[in-house]
Design an enzyme around this catalytic site. Structure first.
Site, PDB file in Angstrom:
ATOM      1  N   ARG A  66       0.826  -1.207   0.000  1.00  0.00           N
ATOM      2  CA  ARG A  66       0.000   0.000   0.000  1.00  0.00           C
ATOM      3  C   ARG A  66       0.863   1.261   0.000  1.00  0.00           C
ATOM      4  O   ARG A  66       0.508   2.271  -0.622  1.00  0.00           O
ATOM      5  CB  ARG A  66      -0.908  -0.031   1.233  1.00  0.00           C
ATOM      6  CG  ARG A  66      -1.868   1.122   1.377  1.00  0.00           C
ATOM      7  CD  ARG A  66      -2.672   0.962   2.664  1.00  0.00           C
ATOM      8  NE  ARG A  66      -3.401   2.152   3.023  1.00  0.00           N
ATOM      9  CZ  ARG A  66      -3.706   2.501   4.269  1.00  0.00           C
ATOM     10  NH1 ARG A  66      -3.321   1.739   5.276  1.00  0.00           N
ATOM     11  NH2 ARG A  66      -4.385   3.599   4.516  1.00  0.00           N
ATOM     12  N   HIS A  70       0.431   4.551  -2.347  1.00  0.00           N
ATOM     13  CA  HIS A  70       0.213   5.885  -1.780  1.00  0.00           C
ATOM     14  C   HIS A  70       1.342   6.848  -2.160  1.00  0.00           C
ATOM     15  O   HIS A  70       1.114   8.040  -2.340  1.00  0.00           O
ATOM     16  CB  HIS A  70       0.096   5.802  -0.261  1.00  0.00           C
ATOM     17  CG  HIS A  70      -1.242   5.328   0.208  1.00  0.00           C
ATOM     18  ND1 HIS A  70      -1.846   5.791   1.356  1.00  0.00           N
ATOM     19  CD2 HIS A  70      -2.119   4.432  -0.332  1.00  0.00           C
ATOM     20  CE1 HIS A  70      -3.021   5.195   1.507  1.00  0.00           C
ATOM     21  NE2 HIS A  70      -3.199   4.354   0.503  1.00  0.00           N
ATOM     22  N   ASN A  98      -3.149   8.339   5.484  1.00  0.00           N
ATOM     23  CA  ASN A  98      -1.893   7.623   5.725  1.00  0.00           C
ATOM     24  C   ASN A  98      -1.647   7.316   7.197  1.00  0.00           C
ATOM     25  O   ASN A  98      -0.640   6.684   7.535  1.00  0.00           O
ATOM     26  CB  ASN A  98      -0.713   8.443   5.187  1.00  0.00           C
ATOM     27  CG  ASN A  98      -0.645   8.427   3.675  1.00  0.00           C
ATOM     28  OD1 ASN A  98      -1.120   7.488   3.035  1.00  0.00           O
ATOM     29  ND2 ASN A  98      -0.074   9.469   3.093  1.00  0.00           N
ATOM     30  N   HIS A 196      -5.823  -5.754  -2.953  1.00  0.00           N
ATOM     31  CA  HIS A 196      -6.666  -6.010  -1.790  1.00  0.00           C
ATOM     32  C   HIS A 196      -6.793  -7.500  -1.493  1.00  0.00           C
ATOM     33  O   HIS A 196      -7.539  -7.888  -0.592  1.00  0.00           O
ATOM     34  CB  HIS A 196      -8.052  -5.403  -2.004  1.00  0.00           C
ATOM     35  CG  HIS A 196      -8.059  -3.906  -1.952  1.00  0.00           C
ATOM     36  ND1 HIS A 196      -9.192  -3.147  -2.173  1.00  0.00           N
ATOM     37  CD2 HIS A 196      -7.067  -3.021  -1.694  1.00  0.00           C
ATOM     38  CE1 HIS A 196      -8.889  -1.865  -2.062  1.00  0.00           C
ATOM     39  NE2 HIS A 196      -7.606  -1.760  -1.777  1.00  0.00           N
TER      40      HIS A 196
END
Length: 337
Positions: A66, A70, A98, A196
């Site tokens: 992730r 990001h 975050n 995911h």
């Protein structure tokens, strides 16, 4: 007869200089094996450290994957997500989306090991990209070659995060808008949402979907009722004036397989509508829905793994700093002033 020497106009000289500078930047591109001469052990060292890190805490794998996403979506894949806030302003890592992100210490640990072998050579941005690949691989997912050669950015602004990251309650129109800005198409969306396959969420991002979807204290009708009932047992309604029901509860993104990178995420989305509204939104577009159905019925992961590698490489090229742009920091979280 004497004649004045004719010189190119200043505007033309400036254009030529700009073109030359652009050519120099273009000549320095990402490539597989960028460190083969300057730090040939870089990728092996990152993988070795990642093995140890995930042996100590397997739950860091989805967070490190992730982190790459990001980082890339906010100002490009430049490692700026690692920079700590200063008095001058709040950093990306302290923006609301975050705050649940983990793994900063793991990246610093890898960086410190590399600095002992190849000082000021391997960027934090590249470490994040390699760690994301290794997180997938060590979660029984595919191995793929990572392009390297990124340099680190030294600008981090918390406000950019809210502007550039699609929230979990995004519909498919919003998701496509956020991704298209990064030159990622509908297939890329469907492929990258496969991230995911590993990880968990707190209750907060799904409470609206469970209890107040349209503002009328209702449930998202696209969510499978039996699955919604399971989620409600884990995540009670929010208390008035507070988040409520969140606590330390962790809800798997892919129930029964939340630390194994496989195809079951797509089967889960097709059967239940997925955990997040954005997961379920994949079924609202013919291209993304078709891809979900295709992967969900696949007998082998090979085609999806190839698509995943291609999409990760494509995302990893987002607004990168290469050549003489950016910097190489000795510590990922500390500005070089």
């Amino acid at each position: 007869m004497w004649r004045r020497e004719r010189r190119p106009p200043l505007v033309l000289l400036l254009l030529l200089a700009a073109a030359a500078a652009a050519a120099m930047v273009m000549s320095a591109q990402l490539e597989v094996g960028f460190y083969r001469l300057t730090c040939p052990v870089a990728e092996d060292l990152v993988l070795a450290e990642m093995r140890l890190i995930l042996m100590e805490d397997a739950t860091l794998a989805p967070s490190l994957l992730r982190m790459h996403y990001h980082d890339c979506f906010v100002q490009g894949c430049d490692g700026s997500i690692m920079l700590r806030s200063r008095k001058k302003g709040k950093a990306e890592r302290d923006a609301l989306p975050n705050r649940s992100l983990r793994g900063y210490d793991a990246i610093e640990r890898i960086k410190a090991r590399l600095e002992t072998v190849c000082p000021l050579t391997v960027s934090c941005a590249d470490i994040i990209a390699m760690a994301a690949r290794d997180a997938v691989y060590l979660s029984d997912g595919p191995w793929y070659d990572v392009e390297t050669g990124r340099r680190d950015g030294n600008l981090t602004v918390a406000e950019y995060v809210d502007n550039d990251l699609p929230p979990p309650d995004s519909n498919i129109v919003d998701v496509k808008t956020f991704f298209s800005v990064k030159s990622l198409n509908s297939k890329d969306i469907a492929v990258l949402f496969g991230c995911h396959s590993i990880g968990t969420s707190h209750c907060g991002p799904i409470q609206k979907r469970l209890y107040n979807f349209t503002g009328n204290m209702d449930q998202d009708p696209s969510l499978d009722p039996a699955y919604a009932a399971q989620l409600k047992k884990l995540c009670p309604p929010p208390r008035p004036g507070g988040a409520g029901g969140e606590g330390k509860v962790k809800v798997p993104l892919d129930p029964g397989s939340n630390y194994t990178f496989d195809l079951s995420y797509y089967r889960h989305v097709l059967a239940t509508g997925g955990l997040f509204q954005s997961d379920g939104s994949l079924l609202q577009d013919p291209v993304t829905k078709g891809y979900v159905e295709k992967v969900a019925s696949a007998s082998s992961p090979d085609e999806y793994y190839a698509d995943f590698a291609a999409a990760m490489l494509k995302m990893g090229r987002t607004d990168v700093l290469v050549g003489d742009l950016g910097e190489i920091r000795p510590t990922c979280g500390i500005f070089v002033d």
